[in-house]
Write a protein that holds these residues in place. Structure first.
Motif, PDB file in Angstrom:
ATOM      1  N   GLU A 279      13.575 -23.313  34.603  1.00 52.83           N
ATOM      2  CA  GLU A 279      12.110 -24.235  33.852  1.00 52.83           C
ATOM      3  C   GLU A 279      12.916 -23.932  33.025  1.00 52.83           C
ATOM      4  O   GLU A 279      12.631 -24.818  31.244  1.00 52.83           O
ATOM      5  CB  GLU A 279      11.104 -23.313  33.462  1.00 52.83           C
ATOM      6  CG  GLU A 279      11.423 -24.132  35.842  1.00 52.83           C
ATOM      7  CD  GLU A 279       9.875 -23.515  35.920  1.00 52.83           C
ATOM      8  OE1 GLU A 279       8.545 -24.153  37.005  1.00 52.83           O
ATOM      9  OE2 GLU A 279       9.446 -22.407  35.164  1.00 52.83           O
ATOM     10  N   TYR A 293       8.122 -32.890  26.399  1.00 50.45           N
ATOM     11  CA  TYR A 293       7.756 -32.465  28.149  1.00 50.45           C
ATOM     12  C   TYR A 293       6.045 -32.394  28.309  1.00 50.45           C
ATOM     13  O   TYR A 293       6.043 -31.991  27.325  1.00 50.45           O
ATOM     14  CB  TYR A 293       8.405 -31.586  28.826  1.00 50.45           C
ATOM     15  CG  TYR A 293       8.552 -30.733  27.885  1.00 50.45           C
ATOM     16  CD1 TYR A 293       8.433 -29.209  28.478  1.00 50.45           C
ATOM     17  CD2 TYR A 293       9.864 -29.802  26.824  1.00 50.45           C
ATOM     18  CE1 TYR A 293       7.976 -27.749  27.687  1.00 50.45           C
ATOM     19  CE2 TYR A 293      10.129 -28.918  26.274  1.00 50.45           C
ATOM     20  CZ  TYR A 293       9.283 -27.749  26.086  1.00 50.45           C
ATOM     21  OH  TYR A 293       8.646 -26.344  26.043  1.00 50.45           O
ATOM     22  N   SER A 294       5.947 -31.970  29.475  1.00 54.03           N
ATOM     23  CA  SER A 294       4.802 -31.561  29.635  1.00 54.03           C
ATOM     24  C   SER A 294       4.657 -30.671  29.828  1.00 54.03           C
ATOM     25  O   SER A 294       5.493 -30.080  30.224  1.00 54.03           O
ATOM     26  CB  SER A 294       3.244 -32.217  30.140  1.00 54.03           C
ATOM     27  OG  SER A 294       2.451 -31.742  30.180  1.00 54.03           O
ATOM     28  N   ASP A 297       4.514 -30.168  33.511  1.00 50.99           N
ATOM     29  CA  ASP A 297       5.254 -30.698  33.932  1.00 50.99           C
ATOM     30  C   ASP A 297       6.461 -29.949  35.201  1.00 50.99           C
ATOM     31  O   ASP A 297       6.707 -28.170  34.737  1.00 50.99           O
ATOM     32  CB  ASP A 297       6.522 -31.053  33.025  1.00 50.99           C
ATOM     33  CG  ASP A 297       6.644 -32.740  32.710  1.00 50.99           C
ATOM     34  OD1 ASP A 297       5.801 -33.145  32.912  1.00 50.99           O
ATOM     35  OD2 ASP A 297       7.207 -33.189  32.057  1.00 50.99           O
ATOM     36  N   GLU A 298       6.717 -30.182  36.097  1.00 47.69           N
ATOM     37  CA  GLU A 298       7.279 -29.096  37.249  1.00 47.69           C
ATOM     38  C   GLU A 298       9.017 -29.130  37.225  1.00 47.69           C
ATOM     39  O   GLU A 298       9.635 -29.801  36.365  1.00 47.69           O
ATOM     40  CB  GLU A 298       7.049 -29.136  38.860  1.00 47.69           C
ATOM     41  CG  GLU A 298       5.703 -28.869  39.035  1.00 47.69           C
ATOM     42  CD  GLU A 298       4.979 -27.604  38.935  1.00 47.69           C
ATOM     43  OE1 GLU A 298       6.052 -26.844  39.147  1.00 47.69           O
ATOM     44  OE2 GLU A 298       3.801 -27.255  38.657  1.00 47.69           O
ATOM     45  N   LYS A 301      11.405 -32.556  38.105  1.00 45.55           N
ATOM     46  CA  LYS A 301      10.823 -33.430  36.436  1.00 45.55           C
ATOM     47  C   LYS A 301      11.522 -32.453  35.544  1.00 45.55           C
ATOM     48  O   LYS A 301      12.021 -33.558  34.763  1.00 45.55           O
ATOM     49  CB  LYS A 301       9.779 -33.884  36.325  1.00 45.55           C
ATOM     50  CG  LYS A 301       9.099 -34.523  35.234  1.00 45.55           C
ATOM     51  CD  LYS A 301       7.786 -34.720  34.563  1.00 45.55           C
ATOM     52  CE  LYS A 301       7.729 -36.491  33.892  1.00 45.55           C
ATOM     53  NZ  LYS A 301       6.432 -36.038  33.311  1.00 45.55           N
ATOM     54  N   LEU A 302      11.619 -31.211  35.407  1.00 47.24           N
ATOM     55  CA  LEU A 302      12.048 -30.820  33.460  1.00 47.24           C
ATOM     56  C   LEU A 302      14.017 -31.355  34.040  1.00 47.24           C
ATOM     57  O   LEU A 302      13.918 -31.437  33.077  1.00 47.24           O
ATOM     58  CB  LEU A 302      11.591 -29.428  33.385  1.00 47.24           C
ATOM     59  CG  LEU A 302      10.652 -28.931  32.926  1.00 47.24           C
ATOM     60  CD1 LEU A 302      10.115 -27.360  33.369  1.00 47.24           C
ATOM     61  CD2 LEU A 302      10.062 -29.432  31.774  1.00 47.24           C
ATOM     62  N   THR A 305      14.921 -34.823  33.130  1.00 50.39           N
ATOM     63  CA  THR A 305      14.759 -34.737  31.899  1.00 50.39           C
ATOM     64  C   THR A 305      16.171 -34.741  30.819  1.00 50.39           C
ATOM     65  O   THR A 305      16.824 -35.676  30.176  1.00 50.39           O
ATOM     66  CB  THR A 305      13.452 -34.603  31.601  1.00 50.39           C
ATOM     67  OG1 THR A 305      12.187 -35.493  31.738  1.00 50.39           O
ATOM     68  CG2 THR A 305      13.180 -34.945  29.238  1.00 50.39           C
TER      69      THR A 305
END
Length: 387
Positions: A279, A293-294, A297-298, A301-302, A305
């Motif tokens: 992460e 990114y949010s 975000d898990e 998804k990271l 991206t």
């Protein structure tokens, strides 16, 4: 296989002689008999106490000399005898070089050596600095040197202080005691503990050792120097450590180091650290590439991206072999996220929950380290190719 090399026994015999020398010649024969040595009379002891003892131990075996040394050490600490015992017992074992010890000393220059503990108290727990003779001035002690140059003149750094106490030439067990005291919760806070571990482990790994988190005191980690053997270390560990430290020592390499330390001693925590490592790497790359990114975000998804910024997404390639490899990388990341959710210490579980073993943690940590290194190397290659 040839037998391991043995240390010369003369220094141990000499240390035993000197340990018994303060004994009065009147009672030396009785003391020696009590230690299981050959009997004699006071006249022989009065002629020469050193010769009296030397004559009775000169033919003793290594095992008997060590037994005798430990009998003497029961009466109280004796630095010279402890060091002689250490040298004999360490013969044939894996040892770190003096070169590596000096590298560690230089790495410690920016840090407060004793942390929360007064410097003389800290050092006296490991070396008898108030008795060791000065290396700088006749008639003084090492403590006098430290008082003059660390406190009054402030012209001695940690590397020079460690040279003064004999850290670079003492027995390995004493040097490891120093490292463990350096990182003890009594000495410093957890964030600094872990920063030091992140710096020292890549050095120690060069000679086959690492600082492992082996226990805790009131929730604070306690580190012990351990030899890397079996699943405690892998051939790729030093390369991954070097790559991640160069990318971001403060957070990325710290996450990797924590995962390594927990791999065999705390499998659940190791799996959590493996995911944290990935992460952190993904977020750094996204930020450096100008992406966003949010906080929600898990990991999957990271990773997607970050992979898109690095042009590593499978749909960004037409060659089938690359699509397969990169798709499998995505599957590895998804699996790490899944195993962390099911087996790590990040979530509460019922009584019958499956617990990960060391081999599960080793797989998760090694996979995370490999993927993280691939991402970092790809990011660096893209930066290097830009005009």
């Amino acid at each position: 296989m040839p037998p391991p090399p043995s240390a010369p026994l003369a220094p141990l015999r000499s240390a035993i002689v000197e340990a018994l020398y303060p004994t009065s010649a009147n009672i030396l024969p009785v003391v020696c008999e009590g230690l299981g040595l050959a009997s004699g009379d006071r006249e022989e002891a009065f002629a020469s106490k050193r010769n009296y003892v030397q004559g009775r131990i000169s033919g003793l075996s290594r095992e008997r000399l060590l037994q005798l040394a430990y009998q003497l050490l029961q009466d109280g600490p004796n630095y010279e005898l402890e060091e002689a015992v250490g040298r004999v017992e360490e013969a044939g074992e894996r040892l770190i070089s003096e070169l590596l010890r000096r590298s560690i000393g230089r790495a410690l220059i920016p840090f407060d050596l004793s942390g929360h503990v007064p410097i003389f108290e800290f050092l006296r727990d490991i070396w008898p600095i108030d008795r060791l003779p000065s290396r700088l001035y006749s008639g003084g002690t090492v403590q006098d040197d430290l008082e003059r140059h660390m406190h009054r003149n402030a012209d001695m750094d940690n590397d020079e202080a460690l040279e003064a106490v004999g850290a670079y030439t003492c027995s390995q067990r004493r040097f490891f005691r120093f490292l463990e005291a350096l990182l003890h919760p009594r000495t410093r806070e957890e964030d600094e503990q872990r920063r030091l571990v992140a710096i020292l482990n890549p050095l120690l790994q060069r000679d086959g050792f690492h600082l492992a988190e082996t226990s805790s005191i009131s929730g604070y980690p306690v580190f012990t120097v351990k030899a890397i053997s079996g699943s405690a270390g892998a051939p790729a560990d030093p390369l991954i450590s070097e790559t991640l430290a160069a990318f971001d020592e403060a957070s990325v390499h710290e996450a990797w180091t924590r995962a390594l330390q927990r791999r065999t001693t705390h499998p659940e925590g190791a799996i959590t650290s493996a995911r944290t490592l990935l992460e952190t790497v993904c977020k750094h790359i996204i930020e450096d590439a100008g992406g966003t990114y949010s906080d929600r975000d898990e990991l999957p998804k990271l990773y997607r991206t970050a992979a898109e910024h690095l042009q590593l997404a499978p749909d960004q390639h037409t060659e089938e072999v690359f699509k397969t490899i990169l798709g499998n990388c995505q599957n590895v990341v998804n699996s790490l996220a899944s195993i962390r959710n099911k087996l790590s210490d990040a979530h509460g579980r019922g009584r019958k929950a499956v617990r990960p073993s060391a081999r599960h943690a080793e797989l998760a940590v090694n996979l995370a380290g490999t993927v993280a290194t691939f991402l970092v190397s790809t990011w660096r290659a893209r930066q290097a190719s830009q005009p």
